[in-house]
Design a protein around this motif. Structure first.
Motif, short mmCIF file in Angstrom:
data_model
loop_
_atom_site.label_atom_id
_atom_site.label_comp_id
_atom_site.label_asym_id
_atom_site.label_seq_id
_atom_site.Cartn_x
_atom_site.Cartn_y
_atom_site.Cartn_z
N SER A 272 0.81 -1.22 0.00
CA SER A 272 0.00 0.00 0.00
C SER A 272 0.84 1.26 0.00
CB SER A 272 -0.93 0.00 1.21
OG SER A 272 -0.19 -0.06 2.43
N ARG A 362 -1.93 -2.51 -9.64
CA ARG A 362 -3.38 -2.58 -9.49
C ARG A 362 -4.01 -3.31 -10.67
NH1 ARG A 362 -5.90 2.78 -11.10
NH2 ARG A 362 -5.34 1.79 -13.09
N SER A 419 1.99 -4.46 3.84
CA SER A 419 0.56 -4.18 3.91
C SER A 419 -0.02 -4.24 2.49
CB SER A 419 0.31 -2.79 4.52
OG SER A 419 -1.04 -2.42 4.45
N ASP A 421 -2.06 -3.76 -0.62
CA ASP A 421 -2.97 -2.72 -1.06
C ASP A 421 -4.36 -3.34 -1.27
OD1 ASP A 421 -4.39 -0.71 -2.39
OD2 ASP A 421 -2.73 -0.20 -3.73
N GLU A 422 -5.38 -2.69 -0.74
CA GLU A 422 -6.74 -3.20 -0.89
C GLU A 422 -7.17 -3.25 -2.35
OE1 GLU A 422 -9.06 1.07 -0.12
OE2 GLU A 422 -9.23 -0.58 1.33
N ASN A 423 -6.49 -2.49 -3.21
CA ASN A 423 -6.79 -2.52 -4.64
C ASN A 423 -6.03 -3.60 -5.39
OD1 ASN A 423 -8.58 -0.25 -4.64
ND2 ASN A 423 -6.79 1.09 -4.41
N PRO A 425 -6.15 -7.37 -5.07
CA PRO A 425 -6.71 -8.59 -4.47
C PRO A 425 -6.05 -9.86 -4.98
CG PRO A 425 -8.15 -7.81 -6.21
CD PRO A 425 -7.04 -6.80 -6.09
#
Length: 460
Positions: A272, A362, A419, A421-423, A425
Motif C-alpha cells: 500500500s 493494481r 501491507s 494494497d486493498e486494490n 486482491p
C-alpha cells in the motif's frame, strides 16, 4: 502434371534425421540448461538462495552518474565484470573469439551472450549430440542505447564559440566516431553473436518487446520447435535500465521509487506504500529442446513448457489496457495448455510482474482476479522484483528461472510487502513455507500494454 495440394492441407516437415528417415513432430518442449546474470548472482542456485534469504540487490549506482536523476540507487549485476571468466567454462579458441568480439559488444549484449554460454554449458551442449543445422537462437531485448561517450569526441570537434556547429559534423565530427559503434548496440546482435560463437546454424530470431520479451521469446521458441523447424534453441533475454540515457528516459517517463534511507526497501510490489519501480539490469537464458531430442541424448530435464500467450492492448482498448492485456495473455496461456492436453495441470504459483508501480500493480492484480477468481481460488502469487526491481527485457527470464528452480520446494515471499494494497486482491506470498507446486505461470507486461505469459511445469 501433378495436382496441387488442397489449400487447407497440413504442412509437412520434410526435414530428415541423419539416417535419412523422416523426422517426427515434437510432442513437447523441455528445458535442459539454465544461465543467469543478475543482481543476486550469476548462477541459478545463487539467485534462488538470495531470494529465499530475503537479500536485496539494490544499492547505490556505480555505473552511471546520478546528479541529474530522481533516484541514486538501483540493482546492478555487480558480479558481472565482462571478464571472460563470467562466460563460464570455455575452450581456449572460444575464449579468444569472445574476447575479440567483446570490442563490439556493449554491456547489455555481453550479459546476454554470457547467460547463453552458461546455459549451453549447463545443458551439456556439444557438437557430437547436437546437429548444428538444427539448433538456433531466439533472444529478446529492448532497444539498446548507445553511450554518450561514443559521440563525445566528434561533438567536441564541432563546438564553436560554445555552440554545436551542425555544418561541421559530416567532415569533422563523424570521422571521430568509431566506425563499428553501431554493432555494439543493435538489438539483434545477442542472437547473432551466440549463433556465430557456437556455430549454431538453425533458426535465429530477435524480439524487442521490452519487459514482455522473455515470455514472447519462450512462446516463439516453443512454437518453432513444435513445428519441427529445430531440435533445440538457446532462448534468452537481456536488458538494462541502468544507463545514462535509459535511466534519464525512465526518470522522465515512468514512476520511479524515491530514494530511502534503506535502499533495499525501495521496491515494494503490491504494498500500500509503494511509490514506483526501481531500475536494474540482468540477463538469463535457457536451452530448450524437443523432449525426444533431450531424452535421446540423456539430458537432465528441468521443466516443460505447457502453455504460452501474448497480447497487446493500447489506450483505444479501454481505460485499463494493461489489465486487459494481462487477462488476454493469461487466458491464451490456459487455452494453449488445454489444446495441448495439459488443461488439468494445477497451477502451483503465479510469478507476477510486480513492478511496484501503483497503477500497473493494481491492473495486474485485477487481471489475476479476472482470470483466476478471488483470493480464495487463486494460486499463490509471488514476484522477485521486491529484491531487484525492473531488470528490463532480461527480468522476465531471470524470474522464470527463479520460479523453475523453486518447483517442488517452497516459494520465496514478496520482499517488502508489509501491507497488501486493498486494490490488489491477490493471494500474495508474504511468509516462508508456501509450496511452489509443480508448475507456474510467469507474467510480464510493458508500460505500452504488451503482455506475455508462459506456463512451465516440473519435469516428469
Amino acid at each position: 502434371m501433378s495436382a496441387s495440394p488442397p489449400v487447407n492441407s497440413p504442412a509437412v516437415d520434410t526435414s530428415v534425421v541423419p539416417n535419412g528417415s523422416p523426422r517426427r513432430p515434437a510432442t513437447s518442449v523441455v528445458v535442459t540448461g539454465l544461465g543467469v546474470i543478475s543482481p543476486l548472482g550469476n548462477t541459478p542456485d545463487e539467485l534462488l538462495d538470495a531470494l529465499h534469504a530475503g537479500q536485496s540487490g539494490i544499492a547505490a549506482f556505480t555505473l552511471i552518474p546520478t546528479e541529474a536523476f530522481s533516484a541514486s540507487h538501483g540493482a546492478e549485476a555487480t558480479k558481472f565484470t565482462g571478464h571472460i571468466d563470467d562466460y563460464g567454462p570455455l575452450e581456449k579458441a572460444l575464449q579468444r573469439t569472445i574476447r575479440k568480439g567483446s570490442k563490439v559488444m556493449c554491456r547489455e549484449i555481453e550479459m546476454g551472450v554470457a547467460s547463453a554460454q552458461l546455459a549451453l554449458h549447463h545443458g551439456g551442449f556439444n557438437s557430437e549430440v547436437f546437429d548444428r543445422d538444427r539448433i538456433g537462437v531466439l533472444f529478446g531485448s529492448d532497444y539498446i542505447m548507445s553511450l554518450p561517450e561514443e559521440y563525445s569526441a566528434g561533438i567536441a570537434a564541432c563546438i564553436e564559440d560554445g555552440k554545436f556547429n551542425f555544418a561541421k559534423w559530416g567532415e569533422t565530427g563523424l570521422p571521430k566516431v568509431n566506425p563499428l559503434w553501431l554493432l555494439k548496440y543493435l538489438p539483434n546482435m545477442p542472437a547473432s553473436h551466440i549463433a556465430i560463437y557456437n556455430d549454431l546454424r538453425g533458426p535465429n530470431n530477435s524480439l524487442t518487446l521490452r519487459e514482455a520479451s522473455s515470455g514472447a521469446a519462450i512462446a516463439e521458441a516453443t512454437s518453432t520447435i513444435l513445428r519441427g523447424h529445430a531440435d533445440a534453441l538457446v532462448v534468452g533475454a537481456t536488458g538494462s535500465r541502468v544507463h545514462p540515457l535509459r535511466t534519464l528516459h525512465a526518470s522522465m517517463q515512468e514512476k520511479l521509487a524515491a530514494d530511502r534511507e534503506n535502499c533495499g526497501e525501495m521496491s515494494r510490489p503490491f504494498d500500500s506504500t509503494r511509490d514506483g519501480s526501481v531500475l536494474g539490469e540482468g540477463a538469463a537464458s535457457m536451452l530448450c529442446e524437443s523432449r525426444e531430442h533431450a531424452e535421446a541424448r540423456g539430458a537432465q530435464i528441468y521443466g516443460e513448457v505447457i502453455g504460452y500467450g501474448t497480447s497487446a492492448v493500447g489506450e483505444s482498448g479501454g481505460p485499463r489496457p494493461i489489465q486487459i492485456a494481462i487477462s488476454n495473455a493469461l487466458r491464451a496461456t490456459l487455452r494453449s495448455a488445454q489444446n495441448a492436453g495439459h488443461g488439468e495441470t494445477p497451477v502451483g504459483h503465479i510469478h507476477a510482474h510486480g513492478l511496484s508501480d501503483v497503477d500497473i500493480d493494481r491492473d495486474e492484480a485485477a487481471a489475476i482476479q479476472d482470470v483466476f477468481g478471488d483470493v480464495s481460488s487463486q494460486p499463490p502469487v509471488t514476484t522477485a522484483k521486491g529484491h531487484f526491481g525492473n531488470l528490463g527485457a532480461g527480468g522476465g527470464m531471470v524470474e522464470i528461472i527463479a520460479s523453475l528452480k523453486s518447483l517442488g520446494g517452497d516459494l520465496f515471499p514478496i520482499r517488502n510487502l508489509e501491507s497488501l494494497d486493498e486494490n490488489c486482491p491477490i493471494n500474495a506470498v508474504t511468509t516462508a513455507g508456501t509450496p511452489a507446486g509443480d508448475s507456474f505461470i510467469s507474467i510480464n507486461v510493458t508500460p505500452q500494454g504488451q503482455a506475455s505469459a508462459v506456463w512451465i511445469r516440473k519435469a516428469s
